[in-house]
Structure formats: C-alpha cells, structure tokens
Design an enzyme around this catalytic site. Structure first.
Site, PDB file in Angstrom:
ATOM      1  N   ARG A  84     -42.553  15.820  -1.847  1.00 41.96           N
ATOM      2  CA  ARG A  84     -41.382  16.437  -2.486  1.00 41.96           C
ATOM      3  C   ARG A  84     -40.135  16.183  -1.634  1.00 41.96           C
ATOM      4  NH1 ARG A  84     -42.115  22.456  -4.458  1.00 41.96           N
ATOM      5  NH2 ARG A  84     -40.164  21.920  -5.516  1.00 41.96           N
ATOM      6  N   CYS A  98     -36.789  25.625   1.289  1.00 38.56           N
ATOM      7  CA  CYS A  98     -37.968  25.055   0.638  1.00 38.56           C
ATOM      8  C   CYS A  98     -37.617  24.839  -0.829  1.00 38.56           C
ATOM      9  CB  CYS A  98     -39.177  25.983   0.813  1.00 38.56           C
ATOM     10  SG  CYS A  98     -38.918  27.654   0.189  1.00 38.56           S
TER      11      CYS A  98
END
Length: 283
Positions: free
Chosen positions: A175, A233
């Site tokens: 990611r 995050c």
C-alpha cells in the site's frame, strides 16, 4: 505505566483488590465485527468498546476514523467503567495494532495509566488463561476527558513533518508503494514519508519485539531521536501502534511524544491537490 503489559503481569493485576479496567477492542477491516468475537469469548470482566462508533467520529472528509468528539468519548469510556485513578488495560485479537488506538486515545484524553496486552487475546487463550462469555455491567466510571495530552497534526503539518522531520507510514509495503489501494481513493504515500509497517513490531513468538530491537528498527529507518517524529496509516488506527512502539523503544515518551496524523491517508487522498508518491522510496 509502561505501554505494554505481559499476560503474566496482567494475571497478577487482576487478582489485586482493585484490578485494572479491561477493555476489549477487537476489530478487523475485513471483519467479522469485533462484537461477535467478544461474544464468543473474552477476558473475565472485559467490556467491549467499538472502534467504529465509540473510538471514532463519523467517517467523512476528515478520514475514515476521525478523532471522536471529546464528550462522546467521555460518555463511552464512562459506560465502560473507566476512572481516572484506576489503570486501564486494552487488548485486541493479537498484535496490538487496534488496541493501540484505544491506548493512544486514552492518553490523548489525559489518562496517565494505560497499557496494551502484549500478544492480545490470542496469547491469553493460547496459554489457557481464563475466558468467559459473561457480559459485565460495570459501575459507570468518572473519567473526565481532557483532550490534547498527545499531539495531533493535520495534513499541512504532516507534509511539513515528512520534509523537516520523520513521518512514518504504518501501512503494509504494497500500500505504501502504491501497488494496491483497497480502501481509499488514490494509491501511494505522502511524499517524504518512510514506510514502517506495524507488522514489524512483532516477533516470531507473537509478542512485541524488545525495546532494543525496536530502537534499532527505528534507527535503521532513519528516525532521529532528537528530531520530531510522527506517524500515519490508512485511517489513524494502526499508526497508533507505531507511536506505541516508539515509546516502548524509548525513542519517544511522555515528555517528548510522537505525533499522530489522525486523518491519515483516508484524509490526504481525498484532496486531489495533495501529491502522492509511489514506489519504495520516500519521494
């Protein structure tokens, strides 16, 4: 209070005349709902607290898990029996990455004695320690939320931190690199941020790595122990485990806490004017 507590130490604490308040914070992005896991078995006396509805505000432009309204958070914590002068222990399924959100929020709200159970429910159950399906009904607590005890930054400050300090991205490498993005509008990472996957905090035993190991881990990432450091995050949840790891390692602490970009990638990526870096380099 140290940010982590072992299963052995928790057993001792639970047998004291005034044991800590236990909060079950199990949650997974892929499901099943944490409440189902709690109903199937939990630590005796633990109260379930829902990440989506009690530890976060409604999702929107601010992110998928914005910080909750202080009054709403106070009401939720009081329902769970939280008092300001009684320690709190929080746990999740295993690696602490979700329980760390509750740890950080309680610290942000002014609670000074909070710890995450090392190894979570998985370690507790594997060791054959007591569990139950009984749902407790605690006396309402008197904890008063005083927000601001842990620092938070917005997108502009996060961008500045990535350039002038150290901004750590807690997401999985694929990611971070932008290979995939299963949830948010765009793939990639904040330019200048360094990848520090939350999974790296755990050893093969399923417990957190030692302070010395984590201190080396962060040094290898280029974290300056004298400079500003923060984390983000996907939505401000697993980034809290990076903040916990930094404190566990002695890189940050109550006198010099690391900062949280609470909106995280779910806030950054909705603004097309904000750049997205891809690849394994910080950019």
């Amino acid at each position: 209070m140290h940010p982590l507590i072992s299963t052995d130490d928790l057993m001792v604490e639970l047998h004291r005349e005034s044991p800590p308040t236990l909060l079950d914070i199990r949650w997974s992005l892929q499901g099943p709902p944490g409440r189902e896991s709690y109903d199937a078995g939990h630590l005796p006396g633990a109260v379930f607290v829902d990440l989506d509805t009690e530890l976060a505000a409604e999702p929107g432009p601010a992110g998928r898990h914005p910080l909750p309204d202080p009054g709403d958070l106070e009401a939720a914590l009081r329902r769970a029996g939280v008092d300001g002068d009684r320690p709190v222990v929080v746990y999740d399924a295993d690696n602490g990455s979700v329980a760390a959100r509750a740890w950080w929020l309680l610290r942000w709200a002014g609670h000074e004695s909070v710890a995450v159970l090392d190894g979570g429910y998985a370690a507790w159950g594997k060791e054959g320690r007591p569990t139950t399906t009984d749902v407790p009904h605690p006396t309402e607590g008197g904890f008063r939320v005083r927000p601001g005890s842990m620092p938070v930054v917005d997108a502009d400050a996060a961008a500045q931190l990535a350039r002038e300090g150290t901004l750590l991205d807690a997401r999985a490498p694929e990611r971070y690199r932008g290979d995939v993005e299963p949830v948010d509008p765009r793939a990639g990472h904040i330019p200048g941020a360094r990848n520090a996957p939350f999974a790296a905090h755990m050893g093969d035993s399923g417990r957190w790595r030692s302070p010395e190991e984590l201190a080396k881990h962060f040094a290898d990432l280029g974290v300056d122990t004298e400079g500003p450091v923060g984390a983000y995050c996907g939505s401000g949840v697993t980034a809290c485990s990076v903040l916990l790891a930094l404190e566990h390692a002695g890189v940050s602490g109550p006198q010099r806490p690391a900062v949280l970009y609470a909106g995280s990638w779910s806030n950054w990526s909705v603004d097309p004017a904000r750049p997205a870096a891809t690849g394994s380099e910080a950019g």
